[in-house]
Design a protein around this motif. Structure first.
Motif, PDB file in Angstrom:
ATOM      1  N   GLY A 213       0.596  -1.329   0.236  1.00 17.05           N
ATOM      2  CA  GLY A 213       0.257   0.259  -0.316  1.00 17.05           C
ATOM      3  C   GLY A 213       0.866   1.011  -0.115  1.00 17.05           C
ATOM      4  N   MET A 214       2.182   1.232   0.226  1.00 14.13           N
ATOM      5  CA  MET A 214       2.877   2.190   0.238  1.00 14.13           C
ATOM      6  C   MET A 214       3.834   2.408  -1.112  1.00 14.13           C
ATOM      7  SD  MET A 214       2.573   4.346   2.850  1.00 14.13           S
ATOM      8  CE  MET A 214       3.606   4.775   3.311  1.00 14.13           C
ATOM      9  N   THR A 215       3.624   1.290  -1.804  1.00 12.30           N
ATOM     10  CA  THR A 215       4.500   1.754  -2.872  1.00 12.30           C
ATOM     11  C   THR A 215       4.713   0.431  -4.180  1.00 12.30           C
ATOM     12  OG1 THR A 215       6.257  -0.250  -2.025  1.00 12.30           O
ATOM     13  CG2 THR A 215       7.270   2.156  -1.792  1.00 12.30           C
ATOM     14  N   ASP A 216       4.952   0.664  -4.742  1.00 16.44           N
ATOM     15  CA  ASP A 216       4.373  -0.198  -6.277  1.00 16.44           C
ATOM     16  C   ASP A 216       4.938  -2.187  -6.573  1.00 16.44           C
ATOM     17  OD1 ASP A 216       7.121  -0.243  -6.818  1.00 16.44           O
ATOM     18  OD2 ASP A 216       6.959   0.777  -8.652  1.00 16.44           O
ATOM     19  N   LYS A 217       5.220  -2.230  -5.333  1.00 19.11           N
ATOM     20  CA  LYS A 217       5.224  -3.596  -5.353  1.00 19.11           C
ATOM     21  C   LYS A 217       5.391  -3.822  -2.899  1.00 19.11           C
ATOM     22  CE  LYS A 217      10.042  -3.958  -5.998  1.00 19.11           C
ATOM     23  NZ  LYS A 217      11.008  -4.766  -6.875  1.00 19.11           N
ATOM     24  N   PRO A 224      16.342  -4.625  13.362  1.00 22.72           N
ATOM     25  CA  PRO A 224      17.223  -5.420  15.055  1.00 22.72           C
ATOM     26  C   PRO A 224      16.109  -4.840  15.769  1.00 22.72           C
ATOM     27  CG  PRO A 224      18.131  -3.173  14.713  1.00 22.72           C
ATOM     28  CD  PRO A 224      17.517  -3.165  13.265  1.00 22.72           C
ATOM     29  N   ILE A 225      16.570  -6.223  16.899  1.00 21.67           N
ATOM     30  CA  ILE A 225      15.477  -6.021  18.369  1.00 21.67           C
ATOM     31  C   ILE A 225      15.029  -4.540  18.632  1.00 21.67           C
ATOM     32  CG2 ILE A 225      14.317  -7.466  20.590  1.00 21.67           C
ATOM     33  CD1 ILE A 225      14.499  -8.866  17.933  1.00 21.67           C
ATOM     34  N   LEU A 226      13.983  -3.556  19.041  1.00 16.01           N
ATOM     35  CA  LEU A 226      14.074  -2.918  19.888  1.00 16.01           C
ATOM     36  C   LEU A 226      13.379  -2.467  20.266  1.00 16.01           C
ATOM     37  CD1 LEU A 226      13.909  -1.207  16.034  1.00 16.01           C
ATOM     38  CD2 LEU A 226      15.642  -0.889  16.927  1.00 16.01           C
ATOM     39  N   SER A 227      13.242  -1.308  21.139  1.00 16.94           N
ATOM     40  CA  SER A 227      12.621  -1.258  22.696  1.00 16.94           C
ATOM     41  C   SER A 227      11.814  -0.750  22.292  1.00 16.94           C
ATOM     42  CB  SER A 227      13.278  -0.624  23.356  1.00 16.94           C
ATOM     43  OG  SER A 227      13.904   0.576  22.813  1.00 16.94           O
ATOM     44  N   ASP A 228       9.702  -0.272  22.576  1.00 19.23           N
ATOM     45  CA  ASP A 228       9.099   0.075  22.231  1.00 19.23           C
ATOM     46  C   ASP A 228       9.103   1.844  21.714  1.00 19.23           C
ATOM     47  OD1 ASP A 228       7.879  -2.144  22.832  1.00 19.23           O
ATOM     48  OD2 ASP A 228       6.440  -1.565  24.368  1.00 19.23           O
ATOM     49  N   ASP A 229       9.753   2.557  22.446  1.00 20.06           N
ATOM     50  CA  ASP A 229      10.047   3.412  21.839  1.00 20.06           C
ATOM     51  C   ASP A 229      10.905   3.513  20.442  1.00 20.06           C
ATOM     52  OD1 ASP A 229      11.751   2.871  23.199  1.00 20.06           O
ATOM     53  OD2 ASP A 229      13.049   5.196  23.923  1.00 20.06           O
ATOM     54  N   LYS A 230      12.083   2.710  20.274  1.00 21.01           N
ATOM     55  CA  LYS A 230      12.310   2.919  19.345  1.00 21.01           C
ATOM     56  C   LYS A 230      11.638   2.169  17.892  1.00 21.01           C
ATOM     57  CE  LYS A 230      16.351   4.223  21.344  1.00 21.01           C
ATOM     58  NZ  LYS A 230      17.463   5.362  20.658  1.00 21.01           N
ATOM     59  N   ILE A 231      11.223   1.051  18.477  1.00 22.96           N
ATOM     60  CA  ILE A 231      10.092   1.102  17.334  1.00 22.96           C
ATOM     61  C   ILE A 231       9.429   2.371  16.249  1.00 22.96           C
ATOM     62  CG2 ILE A 231       7.886  -0.566  16.818  1.00 22.96           C
ATOM     63  CD1 ILE A 231       9.003  -2.120  18.166  1.00 22.96           C
ATOM     64  N   GLU A 232       9.032   2.895  17.704  1.00 25.70           N
ATOM     65  CA  GLU A 232       7.963   4.094  16.642  1.00 25.70           C
ATOM     66  C   GLU A 232       8.822   4.849  15.550  1.00 25.70           C
ATOM     67  OE1 GLU A 232       6.273   6.190  20.338  1.00 25.70           O
ATOM     68  OE2 GLU A 232       4.456   4.798  21.253  1.00 25.70           O
ATOM     69  N   ASP A 233       9.744   5.065  16.102  1.00 28.37           N
ATOM     70  CA  ASP A 233      11.261   6.108  15.983  1.00 28.37           C
ATOM     71  C   ASP A 233      11.100   5.157  14.370  1.00 28.37           C
ATOM     72  OD1 ASP A 233      10.779   7.809  17.744  1.00 28.37           O
ATOM     73  OD2 ASP A 233      12.735   7.003  18.840  1.00 28.37           O
ATOM     74  N   ALA A 234      11.593   4.153  14.118  1.00 28.40           N
ATOM     75  CA  ALA A 234      11.820   3.179  13.417  1.00 28.40           C
ATOM     76  C   ALA A 234      10.616   3.579  12.552  1.00 28.40           C
ATOM     77  CB  ALA A 234      12.745   1.862  13.704  1.00 28.40           C
ATOM     78  N   LEU A 235       9.794   2.922  12.631  1.00 29.85           N
ATOM     79  CA  LEU A 235       8.545   2.842  11.694  1.00 29.85           C
ATOM     80  C   LEU A 235       7.758   4.504  11.401  1.00 29.85           C
ATOM     81  CD1 LEU A 235       5.852   0.431  13.948  1.00 29.85           C
ATOM     82  CD2 LEU A 235       7.037  -0.074  11.751  1.00 29.85           C
ATOM     83  N   ASN A 236       8.592   5.449  12.292  1.00 37.17           N
ATOM     84  CA  ASN A 236       7.917   6.713  11.851  1.00 37.17           C
ATOM     85  C   ASN A 236       9.111   7.085  10.160  1.00 37.17           C
ATOM     86  OD1 ASN A 236       7.191   9.380  11.896  1.00 37.17           O
ATOM     87  ND2 ASN A 236       9.050  10.290  12.202  1.00 37.17           N
ATOM     88  N   ASP A 237      10.392   6.670  10.356  1.00 37.41           N
ATOM     89  CA  ASP A 237      11.435   6.874   9.499  1.00 37.41           C
ATOM     90  C   ASP A 237      11.062   5.386   8.073  1.00 37.41           C
ATOM     91  OD1 ASP A 237      13.261   8.588  11.131  1.00 37.41           O
ATOM     92  OD2 ASP A 237      14.657   6.652  12.310  1.00 37.41           O
ATOM     93  N   LEU A 238      10.380   4.670   8.494  1.00 34.74           N
ATOM     94  CA  LEU A 238      10.411   4.267   6.895  1.00 34.74           C
ATOM     95  C   LEU A 238       9.068   5.016   6.538  1.00 34.74           C
ATOM     96  CD1 LEU A 238      10.570   1.529   5.720  1.00 34.74           C
ATOM     97  CD2 LEU A 238       8.819   0.057   7.852  1.00 34.74           C
ATOM     98  N   ALA A 239       7.984   4.987   7.102  1.00 38.44           N
ATOM     99  CA  ALA A 239       6.847   5.886   6.631  1.00 38.44           C
ATOM    100  C   ALA A 239       7.343   6.870   5.645  1.00 38.44           C
ATOM    101  CB  ALA A 239       5.369   6.138   7.994  1.00 38.44           C
ATOM    102  N   TRP A 240       8.357   7.843   6.318  1.00 37.88           N
ATOM    103  CA  TRP A 240       8.958   8.814   5.636  1.00 37.88           C
ATOM    104  C   TRP A 240       9.500   8.535   4.466  1.00 37.88           C
ATOM    105  CZ3 TRP A 240       6.174  13.524   4.936  1.00 37.88           C
ATOM    106  CH2 TRP A 240       5.989  13.240   6.326  1.00 37.88           C
ATOM    107  N   ASN A 241      10.444   7.605   4.252  1.00 34.22           N
ATOM    108  CA  ASN A 241      11.784   7.378   3.090  1.00 34.22           C
ATOM    109  C   ASN A 241       9.912   6.022   2.219  1.00 34.22           C
ATOM    110  OD1 ASN A 241      13.528   7.549   4.865  1.00 34.22           O
ATOM    111  ND2 ASN A 241      14.075   5.577   5.769  1.00 34.22           N
ATOM    112  N   LEU A 242       9.971   6.049   2.274  1.00 30.78           N
ATOM    113  CA  LEU A 242       8.462   5.530   2.245  1.00 30.78           C
ATOM    114  C   LEU A 242       7.155   5.854   1.134  1.00 30.78           C
ATOM    115  CD1 LEU A 242       7.250   1.894   3.833  1.00 30.78           C
ATOM    116  CD2 LEU A 242       9.177   2.107   1.918  1.00 30.78           C
ATOM    117  N   LYS A 243       7.015   7.613   1.405  1.00 23.78           N
ATOM    118  CA  LYS A 243       6.464   7.860   1.260  1.00 23.78           C
ATOM    119  C   LYS A 243       5.081   7.821   1.144  1.00 23.78           C
ATOM    120  CE  LYS A 243      10.179  10.320  -1.120  1.00 23.78           C
ATOM    121  NZ  LYS A 243      11.385  10.201  -0.158  1.00 23.78           N
TER     122      LYS A 243
END
Length: 276
Positions: A213-217, A224-243
């Motif tokens: 739903g974010m890209t054409d495939k 890596p294994i992340l804490s809950d707050d780090k997961i939020e940061d990682a997903l936020n970065d991923l969301a912006w990278n995928l656009k």
């Protein structure tokens, strides 16, 4: 609307189907379940001269579980696989994803391999195929080859399958029983195409996240294994990278917000399931 004028053939063997396809591969289409193909025909989006119907090829209607994984023939429907009694053991990811696919009526016609062949960027089955990095077997009149999932879907409604090739089967590798697996998606109505799907494999040392739903495939990202707050940061970065890809149903911004919320929820569910 009605489909354009065409010829219909129904071979009884895979070799016969490959022969028929080879006669005029540029003007032929393979028909299995037809849930996407028939709609495209009726809307005159495609204009093949010949339909090669493979649903009567008995050799393609098989489900085989091995120690390595699950091998699914080209005419196996989504509902047949969902009702396979060992599915929750041999492929828990598919077991969790398939109930999200369409409705019972469409699953009884639509095939597993057909969904992968159609390569819709919002589809659940290609996401599972990509996340597990399975293999697909392609048959032509003169040769047979296997293609890995990360090489098969090349873009929106686009694959590495050549015009003279038929999908014979698809293979989904087996996962360690200790890993955590979860699947979620969001659509405005049950059975609609999802705006965003998230599948997660939670291993001892990594978190693999698959997204549609974010890209054409399907996009596959390993954290890596992340804490809950780090997961939020990682997903936020991923969301912006995928656009994200905005459309008439949801904007790219809306999909980024979905990724942050559904991504965190699905990772949390997978973490609870893991047994390390």
């Amino acid at each position: 609307m009605k489909p354009p004028y065409l010829s219909y053939v129904s071979p009884k063997t895979l070799d016969e189907a490959a022969f028929l396809l080879d006669q005029d591969c540029e003007n032929s289409k393979i028909l299995a379940g037809g849930q996407s193909l028939v709609t495209m025909l009726n809307m005159r989006l495609i204009h093949p001269k010949i339909l090669v119907d493979i649903k009567n090829i008995k050799a393609l209607n098989s489900i085989n579980a091995t120690d390595e994984g699950l091998l699914i023939g080209a005419s196996v429907t989504q509902q047949e696989l969902l009702e396979y009694k060992e599915l929750s053991i041999v492929s828990p990811l598919l077991y969790k994803a398939l109930p999200w696919v369409g409705h019972y009526q469409t699953r009884t016609k639509g095939t597993i391999c057909g969904s992968i062949a159609h390569a819709d960027p919002s589809s659940e089955i290609p996401l599972c195929f990509a996340l597990l990095n399975g293999k697909i077997k392609l048959k032509s009149l003169k040769s047979t080859r296997e293609v890995r999932a990360d090489e098969f879907q090349t873009g929106m409604l686009s694959t590495a399958c050549k015009s003279n090739e038929i999908i014979e089967s698809v293979f989904f590798p087996h996962l360690d029983s200790k890993v955590g697996i979860a699947f979620n998606e969001f659509s405005f109505r049950k059975g609609d195409f999802s705006l965003l799907s998230v599948a997660v494999i939670y291993r001892e040392n990594s978190i693999t996240v698959g997204i549609t739903g974010m890209t054409d495939k399907p996009d596959i990202t390993v954290f890596p294994i992340l804490s809950d707050d780090k997961i939020e940061d990682a997903l936020n970065d991923l969301a912006w990278n995928l656009k994200g890809i905005g459309d008439h149903i949801a904007s790219a911004r809306y999909k980024r917000d979905l990724l942050r919320k559904i991504g965190k929820l699905t990772i949390g569910e997978a973490k609870k399931c893991q047994k390390f």
